[in-house]
Design an enzyme around this catalytic site. Structure first.
Site, PDB file in Angstrom:
ATOM      1  N   MET A 198       0.846  -1.198   0.000  1.00  0.00           N
ATOM      2  CA  MET A 198       0.000   0.000   0.000  1.00  0.00           C
ATOM      3  C   MET A 198       0.882   1.249   0.000  1.00  0.00           C
ATOM      4  O   MET A 198       0.430   2.353   0.302  1.00  0.00           O
ATOM      5  CB  MET A 198      -0.941   0.004   1.199  1.00  0.00           C
ATOM      6  CG  MET A 198      -1.908  -1.196   1.173  1.00  0.00           C
ATOM      7  SD  MET A 198      -3.505  -0.869   1.918  1.00  0.00           S
ATOM      8  CE  MET A 198      -3.038  -0.456   3.589  1.00  0.00           C
ATOM      9  N   GLY A 199       2.167   1.085  -0.373  1.00  0.00           N
ATOM     10  CA  GLY A 199       3.067   2.230  -0.457  1.00  0.00           C
ATOM     11  C   GLY A 199       3.565   2.690   0.898  1.00  0.00           C
ATOM     12  O   GLY A 199       3.432   2.004   1.902  1.00  0.00           O
ATOM     13  N   TYR A 200       4.154   3.900   0.882  1.00  0.00           N
ATOM     14  CA  TYR A 200       4.811   4.462   2.072  1.00  0.00           C
ATOM     15  C   TYR A 200       5.811   3.427   2.597  1.00  0.00           C
ATOM     16  O   TYR A 200       5.791   3.027   3.754  1.00  0.00           O
ATOM     17  CB  TYR A 200       3.790   4.838   3.150  1.00  0.00           C
ATOM     18  CG  TYR A 200       4.261   6.045   3.948  1.00  0.00           C
ATOM     19  CD1 TYR A 200       4.310   7.304   3.355  1.00  0.00           C
ATOM     20  CD2 TYR A 200       4.687   5.932   5.269  1.00  0.00           C
ATOM     21  CE1 TYR A 200       4.762   8.412   4.058  1.00  0.00           C
ATOM     22  CE2 TYR A 200       5.138   7.029   5.985  1.00  0.00           C
ATOM     23  CZ  TYR A 200       5.177   8.264   5.364  1.00  0.00           C
ATOM     24  OH  TYR A 200       5.629   9.370   6.069  1.00  0.00           O
ATOM     25  N   LEU A 201       6.681   3.045   1.679  1.00  0.00           N
ATOM     26  CA  LEU A 201       7.569   1.897   1.898  1.00  0.00           C
ATOM     27  C   LEU A 201       8.542   2.125   3.046  1.00  0.00           C
ATOM     28  O   LEU A 201       9.060   3.230   3.231  1.00  0.00           O
ATOM     29  CB  LEU A 201       8.355   1.601   0.615  1.00  0.00           C
ATOM     30  CG  LEU A 201       7.514   1.332  -0.638  1.00  0.00           C
ATOM     31  CD1 LEU A 201       8.432   0.971  -1.814  1.00  0.00           C
ATOM     32  CD2 LEU A 201       6.497   0.226  -0.419  1.00  0.00           C
ATOM     33  N   HIS A 202       8.769   1.078   3.800  1.00  0.00           N
ATOM     34  CA  HIS A 202       9.781   1.099   4.860  1.00  0.00           C
ATOM     35  C   HIS A 202      10.665  -0.138   4.695  1.00  0.00           C
ATOM     36  O   HIS A 202      10.479  -0.921   3.743  1.00  0.00           O
ATOM     37  CB  HIS A 202       9.125   1.167   6.237  1.00  0.00           C
ATOM     38  CG  HIS A 202       8.102   0.096   6.474  1.00  0.00           C
ATOM     39  ND1 HIS A 202       8.407  -1.249   6.482  1.00  0.00           N
ATOM     40  CD2 HIS A 202       6.750   0.172   6.668  1.00  0.00           C
ATOM     41  CE1 HIS A 202       7.309  -1.952   6.707  1.00  0.00           C
ATOM     42  NE2 HIS A 202       6.274  -1.119   6.803  1.00  0.00           N
TER      43      HIS A 202
ATOM     44  N   VAL B 139      10.692  -6.947  10.147  1.00  0.00           N
ATOM     45  CA  VAL B 139      11.847  -6.054  10.250  1.00  0.00           C
ATOM     46  C   VAL B 139      11.538  -5.030  11.340  1.00  0.00           C
ATOM     47  O   VAL B 139      10.424  -4.490  11.396  1.00  0.00           O
ATOM     48  CB  VAL B 139      12.124  -5.355   8.897  1.00  0.00           C
ATOM     49  CG1 VAL B 139      13.295  -4.390   9.025  1.00  0.00           C
ATOM     50  CG2 VAL B 139      12.400  -6.397   7.820  1.00  0.00           C
TER      51      VAL B 139
ATOM     52  N   HIS C  78       9.022  -3.511   3.753  1.00  0.00           N
ATOM     53  CA  HIS C  78       8.736  -3.700   2.330  1.00  0.00           C
ATOM     54  C   HIS C  78      10.017  -3.972   1.536  1.00  0.00           C
ATOM     55  O   HIS C  78      10.048  -4.832   0.654  1.00  0.00           O
ATOM     56  CB  HIS C  78       8.092  -2.446   1.739  1.00  0.00           C
ATOM     57  CG  HIS C  78       6.796  -2.050   2.367  1.00  0.00           C
ATOM     58  ND1 HIS C  78       6.678  -0.953   3.195  1.00  0.00           N
ATOM     59  CD2 HIS C  78       5.554  -2.580   2.296  1.00  0.00           C
ATOM     60  CE1 HIS C  78       5.420  -0.832   3.602  1.00  0.00           C
ATOM     61  NE2 HIS C  78       4.710  -1.812   3.069  1.00  0.00           N
TER      62      HIS C  78
ATOM     63  N   MET D 147       8.408  -2.526  12.108  1.00  0.00           N
ATOM     64  CA  MET D 147       8.204  -1.448  11.133  1.00  0.00           C
ATOM     65  C   MET D 147       6.790  -1.511  10.575  1.00  0.00           C
ATOM     66  O   MET D 147       6.254  -2.589  10.317  1.00  0.00           O
ATOM     67  CB  MET D 147       9.212  -1.578  10.004  1.00  0.00           C
ATOM     68  CG  MET D 147      10.618  -1.373  10.500  1.00  0.00           C
ATOM     69  SD  MET D 147      11.597  -0.464   9.334  1.00  0.00           S
ATOM     70  CE  MET D 147      13.166  -0.447  10.216  1.00  0.00           C
ATOM     71  N   SER D 148       6.190  -0.341  10.411  1.00  0.00           N
ATOM     72  CA  SER D 148       4.840  -0.228   9.874  1.00  0.00           C
ATOM     73  C   SER D 148       4.648   1.170   9.320  1.00  0.00           C
ATOM     74  O   SER D 148       5.147   2.148   9.896  1.00  0.00           O
ATOM     75  CB  SER D 148       3.804  -0.481  10.980  1.00  0.00           C
ATOM     76  OG  SER D 148       2.520  -0.027  10.554  1.00  0.00           O
TER      77      SER D 148
END
Lengths: 287, 287
Positions: free
Chosen positions: B30-34, B177, B37, B185-186
Site C-alpha cells: 500500500m506504499g509508504y515503503l519502509h 523487520v 517492504h 516497522m509499519s
C-alpha cells in the site's frame, strides 16, 4: 487423448505438451456430453492449439435436495465423444482434488445479476458455479474458455467475474444446439418422460412466437409485458409444463426493462419444470 | 525501473521484458515503503528474474471511519526506494483500474481464520484483502509473491486462499523487520506521537518476555493462559497503550489451543492502539 485425474498430473501433461508456447482452449463440463458440449469442444479446437475438457459434477452448485447424486453420468462415453470432437486432454478430478478438506474460500458475484432468474429458485447455485470455474481457470490457465448460450445467465455472470477479477481468459459463448424439433440440448433432458419430451418443445416454440412478434410491425412489438405474455401463454397451454420463471431483462446486466430499445440486447429467458426435469431456454432479442 | 498505471501498459511491459520466459516475484504494497517492504523486494530480487511491486491503497480493505483517506502516501519516495531495492516495475493503478464501475465480485475466505484477531475489530478487512490480492495475482501472474510476517493473519489467509483456489503462485513470508529498539516497522508508525513512539516498543518487549518464559524450564512454560497474561501485563503497564487483542492460537488455522504442543506452531499476536495508531506484532512459538 489423455485422461487425467490430478492437478499434479495435469501440470506434467502441460509440460510435455509444451503448453507455454501454445494456446489452450478449455471446455468445463459436468459430463454426460451432448451435441451442445461437443460444439464447444469443436469451437475450442478451431481456435486453439490445445483443447482441455473438464468433467466435474460440482457439488457446491447443487443445493441440498437438488439432483447432485442423480445427475446423469457416463464417463466412458464422454471420453469417446470428447476425443472425437477434438479434445487433447480430459480432466476428471475427484471432489477432494478441487476442494481440499476444510476449503472455505468463496468466489461470489454479488448483486442483481445473480439474484434473478435461476438465482431465485437456486439461491446458492451461482456461488458454486463461480467458485468452481475460478478454481478450474486457475488450474488450467486457458487462453479461451467456452460456455453455452443455453445457460445465458451463467455466461453473463462468468464474464462479469472474469472482467472484475481481471482473469486473463477470453470467454467464448457458443449458440444453443437444439434437437430436430427445437428442444435445447441438455443433460437433464434424460429426466423427461416420453409425453413430457413432446411437450418440452414448448419452451423453444414460445420464445419463437415472441421473437416473431418482436420482429413484426405491431406497435407494441417491443413492449416487455406483451412479449412475456406471449411466451407465458404458449407454455401454459401445455399441461405438463410448470413455469419456474419467464422473464425478459437487459441482455447484459439483467436489469429490469419496460421495452427493448434499438441497439440494446434483451434476454428472454424461461425455466420450466416437468416433474423431475427443470429445463432452460432463452432468446437474445435486439433490433 | 518502469512506473506503470494501467493493466494494458503492464501487459506491454511484460511482453518487452520477455516475461513468459522469466520468473516474476511480486510484492504487493500500500506504499509508504519502509525497510519491511524493502526486505520483501530484496528477497524477490534474489529469487526471481523480474520483480514487480504494486502500490495501491486498497479501499475495500478499509471500513468507513478507518484511515483510508489519511493513510500515509509518498509515491515519489516509494519509486526511489523500490528501485534501489531492485524492483524492475512499479504498478500504481487508480482505484477504477482495479475495480471497474459496478464491480461486485468478492473473493472471501470464510470461517474462523478470518473471524479472529483483526477479523473482530475489522470484520470486512480480510474480504477486501483477499479480493485485491486475488485481482493483483491475476494481473501479475507471479511465480512468487512476498508478504511480511508482521501481518501474520493476512499471510495465513492468503496462503489458504491460494491453496483452495489453486492459484499457481508460491507465497513467501519474510521475517518482521524492526527498528533498533524492537518496534516492528509499519507505515502506520508515523501516526505515533513521540511519547507513544517510546511506549510502542512494549509490543515487542511483551512478546519477547513471553517467548523467554516459553523457552524456560518452568512447568507451565507452554500454557497459553500463562503466556497470554505475561504479554498482557507488560503491555498494560504502558499507560498510552490500549490492547485491541492479545491472543495465542494455533499457528496455521488460528484455532484455540490450551497449550503449545511439541511440533506445532503457535502464533502469539497482539494489536495495540495508541490514540491514532493501531499497531500489530507477533511471535511464532514452537518447540
Amino acid at each position: 487423448m489423455s485422461i487425467i485425474k490430478t492437478t499434479a498430473d495435469l501440470q506434467d501433461w502441460f509440460q510435455q505438451a509444451d503448453r507455454r508456447n501454445k494456446t489452450l482452449g478449455f471446455v468445463p463440463t459436468m459430463g454426460y456430453l451432448h451435441e451442445g458440449h461437443l460444439s464447444l469442444i469443436r469451437a475450442a479446437k478451431d481456435q486453439n492449439d490445445l483443447v482441455a475438457v473438464s468433467i466435474f459434477v460440482n457439488p457446491t452448485q447443487f443445493a441440498p435436495g437438488e439432483d447432485y447424486e442423480s445427475y446423469p453420468r457416463d464417463t466412458d462415453r464422454d471420453y469417446q465423444l470428447a476425443m472425437e470432437a477434438g479434445a487433447d486432454v480430459v480432466f476428471v478430478p475427484a471432489v477432494e482434488e478441487i476442494y481440499p478438506p476444510g476449503a472455505s474460500t468463496e468466489v461470489t458475484v454479488t448483486g442483481g445479476i445473480t439474484r434473478k432468474l435461476c438465482g431465485i429458485s437456486r439461491p446458492t447455485h451461482f456461488q458454486g458455479v463461480t467458485r468452481v470455474v475460478n478454481i478450474l481457470f486457475n488450474i488450467m490457465q486457458p487462453n479461451r474458455a467456452y460456455f453455452g448460450q443455453k445457460d445465458a445467465q451463467q455466461s453473463l455472470i462468468i464474464k462479469k467475474m472474469v472482467r472484475e477479477l481481471h482473469l486473463p481468459v477470453e470467454i467464448v459463448v457458443c449458440p444453443i444446439v437444439r434437437e430436430a424439433d427445437g428442444l435445447a440440448m441438455s443433460s437433464r433432458n434424460v429426466y423427461l418422460t416420453p409425453e413430457e419430451r413432446q411437450q418440452a418443445v414448448c419452451l423453444n416454440n414460445a420464445l419463437q412466437k415472441a421473437e416473431s412478434y418482436f420482429k413484426s410491425d405491431t406497435p407494441d412489438h417491443a413492449v416487455i409485458d406483451k412479449l412475456r405474455s406471449i411466451i407465458k401463454r404458449e407454455i401454459e397451454s401445455h399441461p405438463l409444463a410448470c413455469i419456474d420463471y419467464c422473464e425478459i431483462f437487459d441482455g447484459e446486466t439483467l436489469e429490469d426493462i419496460d421495452e427493448i430499445l434499438p441497439g440494446k440486447n434483451a434476454l428472454a429467458a424461461v425455466a420450466v419444470k416437468f416433474s423431475k426435469a427443470r429445463l432452460l431456454d432463452n432468446r437474445v432479442l435486439s433490433i
